[in-house]
Design an enzyme around this catalytic site. Structure first.
Site, mmCIF file in Angstrom:
data_model
loop_
_atom_site.group_PDB
_atom_site.id
_atom_site.type_symbol
_atom_site.label_atom_id
_atom_site.label_comp_id
_atom_site.label_asym_id
_atom_site.label_seq_id
_atom_site.Cartn_x
_atom_site.Cartn_y
_atom_site.Cartn_z
ATOM 1 N N HIS A 155 0.855 -1.201 0.000
ATOM 2 C CA HIS A 155 0.000 0.000 0.000
ATOM 3 C C HIS A 155 0.897 1.260 0.000
ATOM 4 O O HIS A 155 0.872 2.040 0.956
ATOM 5 C CB HIS A 155 -0.867 -0.062 1.262
ATOM 6 N N GLU A 255 -0.881 1.272 -5.341
ATOM 7 C CA GLU A 255 -0.729 0.053 -4.550
ATOM 8 C C GLU A 255 -0.690 -1.194 -5.424
ATOM 9 O O GLU A 255 -1.682 -1.523 -6.091
ATOM 10 C CB GLU A 255 -1.872 -0.038 -3.551
HETATM 11 O O1 TA6 Z 1 -6.113 1.650 -0.434
HETATM 12 C C1 TA6 Z 1 -7.265 2.411 -0.314
HETATM 13 C C2 TA6 Z 1 -7.951 2.155 1.032
HETATM 14 O O2 TA6 Z 1 -8.553 0.887 1.045
HETATM 15 C C3 TA6 Z 1 -8.927 3.286 1.281
HETATM 16 O O3 TA6 Z 1 -10.270 2.839 1.168
HETATM 17 C C4 TA6 Z 1 -8.556 3.798 2.673
HETATM 18 O O4 TA6 Z 1 -9.298 3.088 3.660
HETATM 19 C C5 TA6 Z 1 -7.061 3.472 2.693
HETATM 20 O O5 TA6 Z 1 -6.977 2.181 2.102
HETATM 21 C C6 TA6 Z 1 -6.390 3.579 4.037
HETATM 22 O O6 TA6 Z 1 -6.769 2.524 4.856
HETATM 23 P P1 TA6 Z 1 -6.201 2.498 6.384
HETATM 24 O O7 TA6 Z 1 -6.809 1.253 6.974
HETATM 25 O O8 TA6 Z 1 -4.708 2.431 6.284
HETATM 26 O O9 TA6 Z 1 -6.652 3.779 6.997
#
Ligand code: TA6
Length: 284
Positions: A155, A255
């Site tokens: 991510h 990601e």
């Molecule tokens: O990668 C996108 C996502 O799934 C968004 O929907 C947002 O929730 C982001 O990840 C961050 O997630 P986190 O659990 O790290 O706050």
């Protein structure tokens, strides 16, 4: 040169410095949260309100989403993005490679906590090569007697000059699932970020490029069919305790993911790897 350091709250991290770059990896989550090539700005964005708290994922760098991406489809009350980024990993090895880069390996295996939410035996290995480019490989080995399904992601939060300045090339004509309305669309042209973006793309090519003012950043993704693009934009940034109100202006998440309809099945004794190769090119 790899030395271990410790924050005052007890979180340990590895500092890697070599001829090419400096990097830092927290043992919690095997979380690479800093990488800076000599003569360049840091590659990874790190929230100026990031909380380095035991058990809480660091906001920024490269969180590892495993063994599910997003909400757990069977039980939405479970930790979003799985448990890997909140677990303490084992630092397995450090190797200075002949051309001067550094290879760090960390691993996570099943334990009482993971089995409570995901009852499988596995080895999860992260290999990071810190050199003139950054290469991150996440490998899962199924040590169980039964197959298991995975969705997962690196991510990656990229540090950018400003959200109004960048564009993302390589997604033109690609189908994407918009997590904000649950609909599918086709990307028309290069991607400009001028609103909240939370999309799972299914790219035709393995390369995605961030065109920024001082450099281009090329992300080559392997072992996946999906690429997630995320920027929280104004309202979500304000609502996040570990991101400043303006923090969304300085980051974009690209990601490398097995996510959405890209689901991986790993057979007993089988393995699956995903890899992110990140190259930068300074503009004159
Ligand atoms: O990668 C996108 C996502 O799934 C968004 O929907 C947002 O929730 C982001 O990840 C961050 O997630 P986190 O659990 O790290 O706050």
């Amino acid at each position: 040169m790899s030395i271990e350091k410790r924050w005052e709250n007890g979180l340990e991290y590895i500092v890697i410095e070599n001829a090419f770059a400096e990097a830092k990896i927290a043992l919690q989550g095997a979380h690479l949260f800093y990488y800076q090539k000599k003569g360049e700005s840091p590659l990874l964005w790190l929230g100026d309100k990031a909380q380095f708290e035991p058990g809480k994922a660091i906001r920024g760098g490269v969180p590892i989403c495993f063994p599910w991406f997003g909400k757990n489809r069977a039980d939405v009350t479970l930790l979003q993005h799985g448990f890997a980024r909140n677990q303490l990993w084992e630092w397995v090895s450090s190797e200075e490679r002949e051309e001067g880069s550094t290879h760090i390996q960390l691993q996570l295996t099943a334990n009482e906590t993971t089995r409570k939410v995901w009852d499988y035996a596995f080895i999860l290995q992260l290999d990071v090569i810190i050199g003139s480019e950054l290469v991150i490989t996440l490998t899962t080995t199924n040590q169980d007697q039964k197959p298991f399904e995975l969705t997962q992601a690196l991510h990656t939060y990229f540090n950018i000059s400003d959200i109004d300045t960048i564009q993302i090339d390589g997604l033109d004509g690609t189908i994407y699932h918009n997590n904000l309305d649950g609909q599918e669309y086709s990307q028309d042209g290069d991607l400009i970020i001028n609103q909240e973006v939370d999309r799972i793309y299914y790219p035709h090519s393995d390369s995605t490029i961030i065109q920024d003012s001082e450099r281009t950043v090329t992300l080559i993704s392997e072992g996946v069919h999906a690429l997630v693009v995320w920027n929280p934009w104004i309202d979500k940034a304000k609502a996040m305790v570990d991101m400043s109100d303006e923090g969304y202006r300085k980051m974009i998440c690209l990601e490398t993911a097995n996510a959405g309809r890209d689901i991986v099945v790993v057979e007993p004794n089988g393995s699956h790897s995903l890899k992110a190769i990140i190259r930068t090119n300074l503009l004159k």
